[in-house]
Design a protein around this motif. Structure first.
Motif, PDB file in Angstrom:
ATOM      1  N   ALA A  60     -75.427 -24.349   2.362  1.00 56.30           N
ATOM      2  CA  ALA A  60     -74.929 -23.291   3.238  1.00 56.30           C
ATOM      3  C   ALA A  60     -73.406 -23.280   3.211  1.00 56.30           C
ATOM      4  O   ALA A  60     -72.773 -24.337   3.155  1.00 56.30           O
ATOM      5  CB  ALA A  60     -75.432 -23.507   4.656  1.00 56.30           C
ATOM      6  N   GLN A  61     -72.857 -22.091   3.228  1.00 57.17           N
ATOM      7  CA  GLN A  61     -71.402 -21.941   3.171  1.00 57.17           C
ATOM      8  C   GLN A  61     -70.844 -21.625   4.553  1.00 57.17           C
ATOM      9  O   GLN A  61     -71.441 -20.876   5.326  1.00 57.17           O
ATOM     10  CB  GLN A  61     -71.019 -20.834   2.189  1.00 57.17           C
ATOM     11  CG  GLN A  61     -71.380 -21.156   0.751  1.00 57.17           C
ATOM     12  CD  GLN A  61     -70.580 -22.337   0.224  1.00 57.17           C
ATOM     13  OE1 GLN A  61     -69.365 -22.253   0.058  1.00 57.17           O
ATOM     14  NE2 GLN A  61     -71.258 -23.450  -0.037  1.00 57.17           N
ATOM     15  N   SER A  62     -69.699 -22.210   4.853  1.00 61.99           N
ATOM     16  CA  SER A  62     -68.981 -21.941   6.097  1.00 61.99           C
ATOM     17  C   SER A  62     -67.835 -20.985   5.798  1.00 61.99           C
ATOM     18  O   SER A  62     -67.374 -20.874   4.661  1.00 61.99           O
ATOM     19  CB  SER A  62     -68.430 -23.241   6.688  1.00 61.99           C
ATOM     20  OG  SER A  62     -69.490 -24.089   7.054  1.00 61.99           O
ATOM     21  N   HIS A  63     -67.358 -20.330   6.834  1.00 56.37           N
ATOM     22  CA  HIS A  63     -66.235 -19.411   6.698  1.00 56.37           C
ATOM     23  C   HIS A  63     -65.485 -19.364   8.017  1.00 56.37           C
ATOM     24  O   HIS A  63     -66.101 -19.339   9.074  1.00 56.37           O
ATOM     25  CB  HIS A  63     -66.737 -18.006   6.337  1.00 56.37           C
ATOM     26  CG  HIS A  63     -65.623 -17.042   6.105  1.00 56.37           C
ATOM     27  ND1 HIS A  63     -64.994 -16.378   7.131  1.00 56.37           N
ATOM     28  CD2 HIS A  63     -65.019 -16.640   4.976  1.00 56.37           C
ATOM     29  CE1 HIS A  63     -64.040 -15.603   6.640  1.00 56.37           C
ATOM     30  NE2 HIS A  63     -64.044 -15.740   5.325  1.00 56.37           N
ATOM     31  N   ILE A  64     -64.171 -19.386   7.937  1.00 56.18           N
ATOM     32  CA  ILE A  64     -63.352 -19.200   9.128  1.00 56.18           C
ATOM     33  C   ILE A  64     -62.369 -18.066   8.860  1.00 56.18           C
ATOM     34  O   ILE A  64     -61.969 -17.842   7.714  1.00 56.18           O
ATOM     35  CB  ILE A  64     -62.591 -20.483   9.532  1.00 56.18           C
ATOM     36  CG1 ILE A  64     -61.678 -20.975   8.395  1.00 56.18           C
ATOM     37  CG2 ILE A  64     -63.557 -21.572   9.984  1.00 56.18           C
ATOM     38  CD1 ILE A  64     -60.747 -22.122   8.781  1.00 56.18           C
ATOM     39  N   ASP A  65     -62.006 -17.356   9.908  1.00 61.50           N
ATOM     40  CA  ASP A  65     -60.956 -16.354   9.787  1.00 61.50           C
ATOM     41  C   ASP A  65     -59.624 -17.092   9.816  1.00 61.50           C
ATOM     42  O   ASP A  65     -59.416 -17.978  10.656  1.00 61.50           O
ATOM     43  CB  ASP A  65     -61.032 -15.354  10.943  1.00 61.50           C
ATOM     44  CG  ASP A  65     -62.277 -14.476  10.865  1.00 61.50           C
ATOM     45  OD1 ASP A  65     -62.733 -14.206   9.730  1.00 61.50           O
ATOM     46  OD2 ASP A  65     -62.786 -14.078  11.921  1.00 61.50           O
ATOM     47  N   LEU A  66     -58.741 -16.737   8.888  1.00 61.45           N
ATOM     48  CA  LEU A  66     -57.466 -17.427   8.768  1.00 61.45           C
ATOM     49  C   LEU A  66     -56.354 -16.652   9.455  1.00 61.45           C
ATOM     50  O   LEU A  66     -56.289 -15.427   9.357  1.00 61.45           O
ATOM     51  CB  LEU A  66     -57.101 -17.620   7.293  1.00 61.45           C
ATOM     52  CG  LEU A  66     -58.096 -18.387   6.422  1.00 61.45           C
ATOM     53  CD1 LEU A  66     -57.548 -18.515   5.001  1.00 61.45           C
ATOM     54  CD2 LEU A  66     -58.426 -19.743   7.007  1.00 61.45           C
ATOM     55  N   ASN A  67     -55.462 -17.392  10.103  1.00 66.97           N
ATOM     56  CA  ASN A  67     -54.265 -16.766  10.647  1.00 66.97           C
ATOM     57  C   ASN A  67     -53.176 -16.766   9.569  1.00 66.97           C
ATOM     58  O   ASN A  67     -53.410 -17.240   8.441  1.00 66.97           O
ATOM     59  CB  ASN A  67     -53.812 -17.471  11.938  1.00 66.97           C
ATOM     60  CG  ASN A  67     -53.434 -18.931  11.713  1.00 66.97           C
ATOM     61  OD1 ASN A  67     -52.948 -19.328  10.648  1.00 66.97           O
ATOM     62  ND2 ASN A  67     -53.655 -19.765  12.736  1.00 66.97           N
ATOM     63  N   ASP A  68     -52.018 -16.254   9.884  1.00 69.72           N
ATOM     64  CA  ASP A  68     -50.940 -16.151   8.890  1.00 69.72           C
ATOM     65  C   ASP A  68     -50.511 -17.516   8.359  1.00 69.72           C
ATOM     66  O   ASP A  68     -50.247 -17.661   7.168  1.00 69.72           O
ATOM     67  CB  ASP A  68     -49.722 -15.424   9.487  1.00 69.72           C
ATOM     68  CG  ASP A  68     -49.988 -13.952   9.743  1.00 69.72           C
ATOM     69  OD1 ASP A  68     -50.973 -13.408   9.186  1.00 69.72           O
ATOM     70  OD2 ASP A  68     -49.212 -13.332  10.502  1.00 69.72           O
ATOM     71  N   GLU A  69     -50.456 -18.515   9.228  1.00 70.13           N
ATOM     72  CA  GLU A  69     -50.051 -19.865   8.794  1.00 70.13           C
ATOM     73  C   GLU A  69     -51.069 -20.454   7.814  1.00 70.13           C
ATOM     74  O   GLU A  69     -50.704 -21.030   6.791  1.00 70.13           O
ATOM     75  CB  GLU A  69     -49.892 -20.795   9.997  1.00 70.13           C
ATOM     76  CG  GLU A  69     -49.524 -22.212   9.599  1.00 70.13           C
ATOM     77  CD  GLU A  69     -49.545 -23.194  10.770  1.00 70.13           C
ATOM     78  OE1 GLU A  69     -49.434 -24.410  10.498  1.00 70.13           O
ATOM     79  OE2 GLU A  69     -49.678 -22.763  11.929  1.00 70.13           O
ATOM     80  N   GLN A  70     -52.342 -20.302   8.116  1.00 72.48           N
ATOM     81  CA  GLN A  70     -53.385 -20.829   7.239  1.00 72.48           C
ATOM     82  C   GLN A  70     -53.376 -20.107   5.886  1.00 72.48           C
ATOM     83  O   GLN A  70     -53.528 -20.750   4.845  1.00 72.48           O
ATOM     84  CB  GLN A  70     -54.759 -20.684   7.908  1.00 72.48           C
ATOM     85  CG  GLN A  70     -54.945 -21.594   9.112  1.00 72.48           C
ATOM     86  CD  GLN A  70     -56.140 -21.180   9.934  1.00 72.48           C
ATOM     87  OE1 GLN A  70     -56.262 -20.024  10.347  1.00 72.48           O
ATOM     88  NE2 GLN A  70     -57.055 -22.125  10.153  1.00 72.48           N
ATOM     89  N   THR A  71     -53.170 -18.808   5.911  1.00 77.11           N
ATOM     90  CA  THR A  71     -53.090 -18.047   4.663  1.00 77.11           C
ATOM     91  C   THR A  71     -51.881 -18.497   3.849  1.00 77.11           C
ATOM     92  O   THR A  71     -51.977 -18.678   2.632  1.00 77.11           O
ATOM     93  CB  THR A  71     -53.016 -16.536   4.959  1.00 77.11           C
ATOM     94  OG1 THR A  71     -54.194 -16.156   5.669  1.00 77.11           O
ATOM     95  CG2 THR A  71     -52.917 -15.716   3.675  1.00 77.11           C
ATOM     96  N   ALA A  72     -50.750 -18.700   4.520  1.00 75.54           N
ATOM     97  CA  ALA A  72     -49.547 -19.182   3.824  1.00 75.54           C
ATOM     98  C   ALA A  72     -49.788 -20.564   3.222  1.00 75.54           C
ATOM     99  O   ALA A  72     -49.310 -20.863   2.119  1.00 75.54           O
ATOM    100  CB  ALA A  72     -48.355 -19.216   4.786  1.00 75.54           C
ATOM    101  N   ASN A  73     -50.545 -21.408   3.902  1.00 76.36           N
ATOM    102  CA  ASN A  73     -50.859 -22.728   3.360  1.00 76.36           C
ATOM    103  C   ASN A  73     -51.765 -22.625   2.136  1.00 76.36           C
ATOM    104  O   ASN A  73     -51.589 -23.368   1.161  1.00 76.36           O
ATOM    105  CB  ASN A  73     -51.484 -23.624   4.434  1.00 76.36           C
ATOM    106  CG  ASN A  73     -50.455 -24.098   5.444  1.00 76.36           C
ATOM    107  OD1 ASN A  73     -49.271 -24.233   5.129  1.00 76.36           O
ATOM    108  ND2 ASN A  73     -50.891 -24.327   6.665  1.00 76.36           N
ATOM    109  N   ALA A  74     -52.722 -21.692   2.149  1.00 78.91           N
ATOM    110  CA  ALA A  74     -53.559 -21.470   0.966  1.00 78.91           C
ATOM    111  C   ALA A  74     -52.692 -20.991  -0.198  1.00 78.91           C
ATOM    112  O   ALA A  74     -52.851 -21.457  -1.336  1.00 78.91           O
ATOM    113  CB  ALA A  74     -54.655 -20.453   1.271  1.00 78.91           C
ATOM    114  N   GLN A  75     -51.756 -20.101   0.086  1.00 78.00           N
ATOM    115  CA  GLN A  75     -50.850 -19.610  -0.961  1.00 78.00           C
ATOM    116  C   GLN A  75     -49.963 -20.735  -1.478  1.00 78.00           C
ATOM    117  O   GLN A  75     -49.666 -20.798  -2.677  1.00 78.00           O
ATOM    118  CB  GLN A  75     -50.009 -18.452  -0.421  1.00 78.00           C
ATOM    119  CG  GLN A  75     -50.833 -17.209  -0.163  1.00 78.00           C
ATOM    120  CD  GLN A  75     -50.074 -16.139   0.600  1.00 78.00           C
ATOM    121  OE1 GLN A  75     -49.248 -16.426   1.466  1.00 78.00           O
ATOM    122  NE2 GLN A  75     -50.371 -14.881   0.284  1.00 78.00           N
ATOM    123  N   ALA A  76     -49.536 -21.634  -0.597  1.00 79.94           N
ATOM    124  CA  ALA A  76     -48.713 -22.781  -1.016  1.00 79.94           C
ATOM    125  C   ALA A  76     -49.511 -23.710  -1.928  1.00 79.94           C
ATOM    126  O   ALA A  76     -48.974 -24.258  -2.903  1.00 79.94           O
ATOM    127  CB  ALA A  76     -48.192 -23.539   0.206  1.00 79.94           C
TER     128      ALA A  76
END
Length: 194
Positions: A60-76
């Motif tokens: 089973a896969q989990s999913h969370i909605d990301l805020n701007d900081e979390q998205t920036a961390n994924a981009q980093a």
């Protein structure tokens, strides 16, 4: 090869080339940069499911909605992966690991809730040799340290994500990384070429 077969093959090849020429060049901008059509073709051919999730998702896969900081961390993480000369699959493994360890939040010391001295996106520990607190709470450094460990795992590309991540992280919950593979792949597909 008989003459009829050779002519048939050459005829098909000629139609393929002529069809490509008739369709015209890919959509380039005035300045020579790729246009939307070419970019979409490049992204689609490079970031397909077989590249990002070669073994399919496990469980089973989990999913969370990301805020701007979390998205920036994924981009980093993606930027550090590219800088390390590693591919999209390495970024998927890295982001899935960070989703499990910190939900892509660059965590400092959590007091009583802290797992020993674990900090940062990957919950790396200074006492285990990952670096100083300042280093492991720097997303680029933390990702590079994780990727250095991943590079040392023989055959990591041929392993399920959770096995590759666990070999680097040595978690008490080794199977938990698998639940983030789809979201990690989606983030890489969205941000790899941005």
């Amino acid at each position: 090869m008989n003459t009829i077969l050779r002519k048939s093959i050459l005829g098909i090849a000629g139609l393929t080339v002529a069809g490509g020429l008739a369709a015209g060049p890919l959509n380039h901008q005035q300045d020579g940069t790729p246009g939307p059509r070419e970019s979409a073709v490049a992204v689609q051919s490079r970031l397909d499911t077989a590249t990002l999730i070669p073994h399919g998702v496990q469980g089973a896969q989990s999913h969370i909605d990301l805020n701007d900081e979390q998205t920036a961390n994924a981009q980093a993480i993606i930027a550090a992966t590219k800088k390390a000369g590693m591919d999209e699959r390495a970024a998927v493994v890295s982001i899935a690991t960070a989703l499990q360890e910190s939900k892509l939040e660059n965590l400092g010391h959590l007091g009583d809730r802290n797992d020993h001295d674990s900090q940062g996106l990957f919950q790396q520990r200074p006492s285990s040799g990952w670096g100083t607190v300042e280093q492991i709470t720097d997303p680029e450094y933390a990702t590079t340290a994780f990727l250095k460990g991943l590079k040392q795992v023989d055959g990591w590309r041929d392993m399920p994500l959770t096995e590759a991540a666990q070999t680097v992280q040595v978690s008490a919950y080794p199977d938990h990384y698998a639940q983030w593979e789809q979201q990690a792949a989606d983030l890489v597909a969205e941000h790899w070429n941005s």
